[in-house]
Design an enzyme around this catalytic site. Structure first.
Site, PDB file in Angstrom:
ATOM      1  N   GLY A 221       6.809  10.856  18.687  1.00  0.00           N
ATOM      2  CA  GLY A 221       7.842  10.873  17.563  1.00  0.00           C
ATOM      3  C   GLY A 221       8.032  12.042  16.652  1.00  0.00           C
ATOM      4  O   GLY A 221       8.096  12.189  15.796  1.00  0.00           O
ATOM      5  N   LYS A 222       7.543  13.146  17.456  1.00  0.00           N
ATOM      6  CA  LYS A 222       7.730  14.433  16.811  1.00  0.00           C
ATOM      7  C   LYS A 222       9.269  14.720  16.214  1.00  0.00           C
ATOM      8  O   LYS A 222       9.462  15.047  14.949  1.00  0.00           O
ATOM      9  CB  LYS A 222       7.182  15.584  17.496  1.00  0.00           C
ATOM     10  CG  LYS A 222       5.724  15.283  18.227  1.00  0.00           C
ATOM     11  CD  LYS A 222       5.216  16.405  18.741  1.00  0.00           C
ATOM     12  CE  LYS A 222       5.788  16.566  20.271  1.00  0.00           C
ATOM     13  NZ  LYS A 222       5.461  15.626  21.028  1.00  0.00           N
ATOM     14  N   THR A 223      10.205  14.669  17.089  1.00  0.00           N
ATOM     15  CA  THR A 223      11.493  15.136  16.953  1.00  0.00           C
ATOM     16  C   THR A 223      12.112  14.157  15.676  1.00  0.00           C
ATOM     17  O   THR A 223      12.622  14.217  15.023  1.00  0.00           O
ATOM     18  CB  THR A 223      12.419  14.913  18.067  1.00  0.00           C
ATOM     19  OG1 THR A 223      11.663  15.559  19.209  1.00  0.00           O
ATOM     20  CG2 THR A 223      13.732  15.465  17.961  1.00  0.00           C
ATOM     21  N   GLU A 439     -17.895   6.573  22.894  1.00  0.00           N
ATOM     22  CA  GLU A 439     -17.660   7.133  21.621  1.00  0.00           C
ATOM     23  C   GLU A 439     -18.447   6.758  20.507  1.00  0.00           C
ATOM     24  O   GLU A 439     -18.832   7.162  19.699  1.00  0.00           O
ATOM     25  CB  GLU A 439     -16.181   6.649  21.140  1.00  0.00           C
ATOM     26  CG  GLU A 439     -15.178   7.613  22.077  1.00  0.00           C
ATOM     27  CD  GLU A 439     -15.067   9.014  22.031  1.00  0.00           C
ATOM     28  OE1 GLU A 439     -15.646   9.626  21.013  1.00  0.00           O
ATOM     29  OE2 GLU A 439     -14.844   9.444  23.290  1.00  0.00           O
TER      30      GLU A 439
END
Ligand code: ADP
Ligand code: ZN
Length: 638
Positions: A221-223, A439
């Site tokens: 969802g960068k754009t 982790e």
């Protein structure tokens, strides 16, 4: 794309038609051409009213009745068919000029008004040849571009980014359309505030970043986020992809950059969005053999432009990349892309929120629980989730259902997973479990070492390339000096993941490779540079290496010590690691119950934050104390 090229095709067909029409109008049947003899006949009979004498032709206005009487029938018809230009009973004709010395005398005798003209041959040539040829060249260029898959823009005007620059004056995307990445949204809120009201922020003396780099895996969802910033601020959104800057011809990319910034200045306040910044901003010098001159020039131009303009004008540059590590460090310096916003793949809650955004316009059956869909899609990015909603709706539509059922979602997940598996982006449940223990191991060791940084977040959501999960530690303060005890604790934390795998499975996976590399590097530094080995003493052996951010290949360094020393160094490094390994194994064995509990929590929640970790550790100590108390009672009873 398909539709766009069709449109272009129509555009060209229209142009060609226009061209043919023009030819027709200028040189076609507008004016009839008649033999010179016929022209003379009419002239002698006094049927010519006016003549214009050019170097190679004569244009004349003749009496149509005279033509009917004097000329052959079909020639008269041809002349009569041309439009009447100067009067209903006259027509204009053209005749090729013949070398005729008496012509002027005869014109004189017939009382014709005549004039000479240079008949601008240039104009004729321009319209008849240059224009059509120019158009053909353009057409050819267009065909070539299509053939080369959008290769060179040379024919369309060198250096104009307009062809590939997408300007959306107002994007409809809002922050509400972006879900599951609230931290990133918060960080960009400041940019929105500035663009909305630059005066106020400036008045308050606020410092506004010029460039913000958005880092995240593809489809996270960068754009979308960049568009939402423009949408929220209500400013134009100028977007271009880094790969589109870099052209075949040297200098074109640089010209595009200049053009882009010039356009942005005109539209300010606005946002420039550069997608795939890495395509353009790859570190200079690591591209291998042929240094890409064009890319370097383009990159330099970008740096120059960024330095040259002032963000106070209201132009903010957002850029996106999924490979920040290969970017040229010059791009990341202060005053350039010095602000970084990371977007992770969404956790289970984030996925649910994203699904909700995309399911807004889909009719869901009440049986559908998006939380369950979210639970089934670990590691999916926003784009994958959007895809799932879409696929599920399509599946339901194919079966003529009124609403989307849970089965449709299952089907959609299977389809999307199959696609993703090919790209190696989904973990199977077994792998997920291994990552959870790994982790949890890092985190528990960190919690049990006084000098280690506090754990702020543990995640088993794949992040970037390589890392399957991560444990985030926040240092309590900035450190420039580290004590030996602190380095040893760090070493322990690095080994925690692998040792946990050993304890739980009696086997190790490849997932710890990066940890081991870092642990080894750290141990080697301790021995060879910080003089922290008793056996070797306070001696620095290796030269300090540069390049923290980039792994530019280093030239092999000249070794300045004997082979015997090299052997001792290796032994010392090995011993440091082995000791750390033993300490960690002890810690994790003692906290085995906590390890199990944390891993289980990670498997269900995928992300464990500080508060959840505290809660878990508290219950662990409580039950350990209860156990201890029970043991004491047993002992007392015995
Ligand atoms: P990127 O630029 O990181 O590759 P995009 O912004 O192009 O990803 O995302 C592609 C599509 O995926 C978006 O148009 C949107 O429909 C969907 N999407 C991705 N992330 C989100 C999100 N966080 N919230 C809502 N939709 C998202
Ligand atoms: Zn690890």
């Amino acid at each position: 794309m398909e539709r766009k090229s069709q449109l272009t095709l129509w555009y060209w067909l229209g142009l060609i038609a226009l061209l043919i029409g023009m030819q027709y109008y200028l040189f076609g049947s507008q004016v009839a051409t008649i033999p010179y003899s016929d022209f003379k006949t009419l002239l002698v009979a006094g049927k010519v009213h006016q003549a214009t004498i050019g170097p190679s032709s004569i244009s004349a206005q003749i009496d149509i009745q005279g033509a009917k009487a004097l000329l052959p029938a079909e020639e008269y018809k041809r002349i009569a068919a041309t439009p009447a230009l100067e009067g209903a009973d006259t027509r204009r004709i053209v005749t090729d000029r013949v070398d005729d010395p008496q012509l002027t005398a005869e014109l004189q005798a017939a009382h014709v008004r005549y004039s000479g003209t240079a008949e601008n041959p240039w104009l004729r040539m321009l319209l008849g040849w240059v224009v059509p040829i120019g158009l053909l060249v353009l057409l050819w260029g267009w065909v070539m571009r299509r053939g080369a898959g959008g290769g060179s823009g040379l024919m369309m005007g060198v250096g104009q980014s307009r062809a590939k620059l997408y300007v959306e004056s107002k994007t409809a995307v809002r922050f509400a359309d972006v879900a599951g990445i609230d931290e990133a949204k918060q960080e960009l809120e400041e940019v929105v505030q500035f663009l909305r009201n630059p005066e106020r922020v400036r008045g308050l003396g606020g410092k506004i970043p010029k460039g913000v780099l958005i880092v995240g895996a593809p489809g996270t969802g960068k754009t979308l986020l960049a568009k939402a910033v423009a949408g929220e601020a209500g400013v134009p959104f100028l977007s271009i992809s880094g790969s589109e800057f870099v052209e075949m011809f040297v200098g074109v990319g640089a010209a595009r950059v200049r053009d882009l910034f010039a356009q942005a200045q005109q539209r300010a306040p606005c946002i420039i969005f550069i997608d795939e910044l890495d395509a353009l901003g790859k570190a200079r010098g690591i591209s291998g053999l042929s240094g890409n001159d064009e890319r370097e020039q383009t990159l330099n131009q970008l740096l120059v432009q960024m330095d040259g303009f002032d963000s106070q004008n209201g132009v903010i540059i957002l850029a996106a990349t999924n490979r920040p590590e290969i970017l040229d460090p010059a791009l990341l310096r202060p005053g350039r892309f010095d602000r970084h916003v990371a977007i992770d793949r969404p956790d289970i809650k984030g996925r649910e929120a994203i699904l909700r955004v995309h399911a807004k316009n889909v009719v869901l059956s009440p049986a559908v629980d998006l939380a369950i869909v979210a639970a089934k899609t670990p590691g999916f990015a926003g784009a994958d989730l959007a895809n799932i909603v879409n696929e599920a709706a399509l599946h339901a539509a194919r079966a003529n259902k009124k609403a989307v059922e849970p089965e449709d979602f299952d089907e959609a997940i299977d389809r999307v997973v199959a696609g993703l598996e090919k790209r190696n982006r989904v973990m199977n449940p077994k792998e997920k479990e291994t990552v959870a223990y790994h982790e949890a191991g890092h985190a528990l060791v960190a919690e049990n070492r006084p000098h280690a940084d506090r754990v702020s977040k543990i995640s088993i959501i794949p992040r970037g390339i390589g890392a399957l999960g991560y444990t985030q530690q926040l240092p309590t303060e900035d450190r420039y000096l580290l004590k030996r005890s602190e380095l040893l604790d760090r070493l322990d934390v690095l080994l925690g993941g692998r040792v946990a795998e050993e304890l739980v499975y009696g086997d190790v996976s490849t997932g710890a490779q990066d940890d081991l590399q870092r642990a080894t590097d750290m141990a080697r530094h301790m021995v060879t540079q910080y003089g922290m080995s008793e056996r070797l003493g306070q001696v620095a052996f290796d030269a300090v290496r540069g390049g923290a951010f980039l792994s530019v290949p280093q030239t092999p360094q000249t070794v300045s010590y004997s082979e015997e020393t090299a052997r001792i160094i290796d032994e010392e490094v090995g011993r440091l690691i082995k000791d750390a390994h033993d300490r960690v194994a002890q810690t994790l064995t003692a906290h085995r119950a906590g390890l199990e509990a944390l891993a289980r929590l990670l498997l269900t929640q995928e992300v464990v934050d500080r508060a959840a970790l505290d809660a878990l550790l508290r219950t662990q100590t409580a039950s350990a104390e209860a156990l201890g108390a029970a043991g004491a009672q047993d002992a007392a009873a015995a």
